[in-house]
Design an enzyme around this catalytic site. Structure first.
Site, mmCIF file in Angstrom:
data_model
loop_
_atom_site.group_PDB
_atom_site.id
_atom_site.type_symbol
_atom_site.label_atom_id
_atom_site.label_comp_id
_atom_site.label_asym_id
_atom_site.label_seq_id
_atom_site.Cartn_x
_atom_site.Cartn_y
_atom_site.Cartn_z
ATOM 1 N N TYR A 68 41.476 31.495 14.046
ATOM 2 C CA TYR A 68 42.812 31.961 13.307
ATOM 3 C C TYR A 68 43.510 31.975 15.058
ATOM 4 O O TYR A 68 44.890 32.309 14.584
ATOM 5 C CB TYR A 68 42.614 33.407 13.673
ATOM 6 N N LYS B 49 27.772 28.236 10.195
ATOM 7 C CA LYS B 49 27.731 26.489 9.812
ATOM 8 C C LYS B 49 27.574 25.125 11.107
ATOM 9 O O LYS B 49 27.709 24.358 11.727
ATOM 10 C CB LYS B 49 29.060 26.299 9.474
ATOM 11 N N ASP C 218 27.355 29.111 3.508
ATOM 12 C CA ASP C 218 27.474 28.763 2.306
ATOM 13 C C ASP C 218 27.101 29.341 1.145
ATOM 14 O O ASP C 218 26.745 30.112 0.222
ATOM 15 C CB ASP C 218 27.371 26.806 2.005
ATOM 16 N N ASP D 250 36.241 36.885 7.441
ATOM 17 C CA ASP D 250 37.488 37.066 6.262
ATOM 18 C C ASP D 250 36.784 36.552 4.836
ATOM 19 O O ASP D 250 37.259 37.649 3.898
ATOM 20 C CB ASP D 250 38.926 35.839 6.869
ATOM 21 N N ASP E 110 35.842 39.726 1.298
ATOM 22 C CA ASP E 110 36.913 39.794 0.924
ATOM 23 C C ASP E 110 35.328 39.520 -0.384
ATOM 24 O O ASP E 110 35.452 40.897 -1.212
ATOM 25 C CB ASP E 110 37.411 38.655 0.225
HETATM 26 C C1 IPM Z 1 42.099 40.607 6.842
HETATM 27 C C2 IPM Z 1 43.397 39.722 6.365
HETATM 28 C C3 IPM Z 1 44.134 38.745 7.458
HETATM 29 C C4 IPM Z 1 43.217 38.134 7.933
HETATM 30 C C5 IPM Z 1 45.531 38.396 7.127
HETATM 31 C C6 IPM Z 1 46.052 39.342 6.212
HETATM 32 C C7 IPM Z 1 46.429 37.678 7.922
HETATM 33 O O1 IPM Z 1 43.110 38.628 4.433
HETATM 34 O O2 IPM Z 1 42.465 41.648 7.178
HETATM 35 O O3 IPM Z 1 41.070 40.130 5.717
HETATM 36 O O4 IPM Z 1 43.556 36.696 7.606
HETATM 37 O O5 IPM Z 1 42.852 38.773 8.615
HETATM 38 MG MG MG Z 2 41.061 38.778 4.774
#
Ligand code: IPM
Ligand code: MG
Length: 360
Positions: free
Chosen positions: A135, A190, A222, A246, A250
């Site tokens: 990133y 990985k 994975d 990231d 989620d």
């Molecule tokens: C998160 C979000 C951010 C990231 C975006 C909004 C840049 O998805 O905080 O997880 O990718 O870190």
């Molecule tokens: Mg995110």
């Protein structure tokens, strides 16, 4: 103690109003100062992270952040998009350690898409490295390919990289967090394909030797994605790089069925931190007064614990949130039959009332 309040876009302003309300009920002395961030800042000042906002954040002991983003900014150049505000804050403040707990509240077991027995009692902590990896890695860009499958073609590239100190410091954070929990760390990598993550695995293993009381295992990303939906309760602390974290955070958040409940913290080496809900700006429901403010309210609790040294106040807020759930109050995202559906403000009021009651 100074707190920078950055509501941002979409539902950010609505949920932040409730979090600030909760903060003000506690008998603690804080100086609160607000500033625009994200799309709202772009509209007013032409930049998602104006200098004044960044300075305010730097000078604060803690930052309370709502959410940024709206589809209407998708066509802007990358450096002007709302997401750059959060990336810029992370980078400029050195917020390398991101804590994303995924906790399943007893009353909300039914909200998950997984079977109740798989997630009842779930309490895992994802620790995501937040200022390195692909990133932020340089070089990156677009160019004409000199080699590869299509020499002469237009191509784009990013760079995945981690230095030893970056891995060491996040590994220490993970082992220390595990010591306060079930003393188990799973490092996600990985290593079977990527040089960067073979190095990651080696360095985490070395740091692990300093924590003989914490059990360390390693898992490919994975497989980790699969195990998270197969048997999520087997995990205690997961530690991983920026991109994998990231994605997996989620996934973990959604296991609980209620991303509207999950706070997060991003800390630097002096425990200055940025606190935000795990969910986004939800432009589809912005302005309707229906968003769930609990993730932001619980972020206030994390802030009190990690950056402001007020663990008792943090516990009070967490208890108040549990009381409110037990009393059956639900915003739309966590609503189920037999409970009472309320809006953003009523939910904030319910937490405030529970706090007053706990004061006795
Ligand atoms: C998160 C979000 C951010 C990231 C975006 C909004 C840049 O998805 O905080 O997880 O990718 O870190
Ligand atoms: Mg995110």
């Amino acid at each position: 103690m100074k707190i920078a309040v950055l509501p941002g876009d979409g539902i950010g302003t609505e949920i932040m109003a409730e979090a600030v309300k909760v903060l003000q009920v506690l008998d603690l002395r804080f100086e609160l100062e607000s500033a625009l961030v994200g799309g709202a800042a772009y509209e007013a000042h032409g930049h998602p992270l104006p200098d004044a906002t960044l300075q305010l954040a730097k000078d604060a002991d803690a930052i309370l952040f709502g959410a940024v983003g709206d589809w209407k900014y998708d066509k802007l150049e990358r450096h002007l998009r709302p997401e750059q505000a959060i990336l810029g804050l992370r980078k400029n403040l050195g917020l390398f350690a991101n804590f994303r707990p995924a906790i399943c509240y007893e009353q909300l077991v039914g909200a998950s898409s997984l079977k109740p027995e798989l997630i009842a009692g779930l309490d895992i902590l994802i620790i995501r490295e937040l200022t390195g990896d692909i990133y932020f890695g340089q070089p990156r860009g677009r160019r004409t390919a000199a080699d590869g499958h299509f020499p002469g073609a237009e191509e784009a590239f990013d760079t995945m990289r981690y230095s030893r100190p970056e891995i060491e410091r996040i590994a220490h954070v993970a082992f220390q967090a595990a010591r306060k929990r079930d003393k188990r760390v799973t490092s996600v990598d990985k290593a079977n394909v990527l040089e960067t993550f073979q190095f990651w695995k080696d360095v985490v293993s070395e740091v692990g030797l300093l924590y003989p009381d914490v059990a360390l295992d390693h898992m490919y990303v994975d497989n980790a994605a699969m195990q998270l939906v197969k048997a999520p309760k087997k995990f205690d602390v997961l530690v991983t790089g920026n991109m994998f974290g990231d994605i997996l955070s989620d996934e973990a958040a959604m296991l609980t069925g209620s991303i509207g409940m999950l706070p997060s913290a991003s800390l630097n080496s002096s425990n200055q931190g940025l606190y935000e809900p795990s969910h986004g700006s939800a432009p589809d429901i912005a302005g309707q007064g229906v968003a769930n403010p609990l993730a932001t309210i619980l972020s206030v609790a994390m802030m009190l614990r990690f950056s402001l040294n007020q663990p008792q106040a943090a516990l009070r807020i967490e208890a108040a949130v549990k009381d409110v759930l037990a009393a059956g109050w639900r915003t739309g995202d966590i609503y189920s039959e037999g409970t009472t559906r309320v809006g953003t403000r009523a939910m904030g009021d319910a937490v405030v009332a529970a706090l007053h009651k706990s004061k006795g």
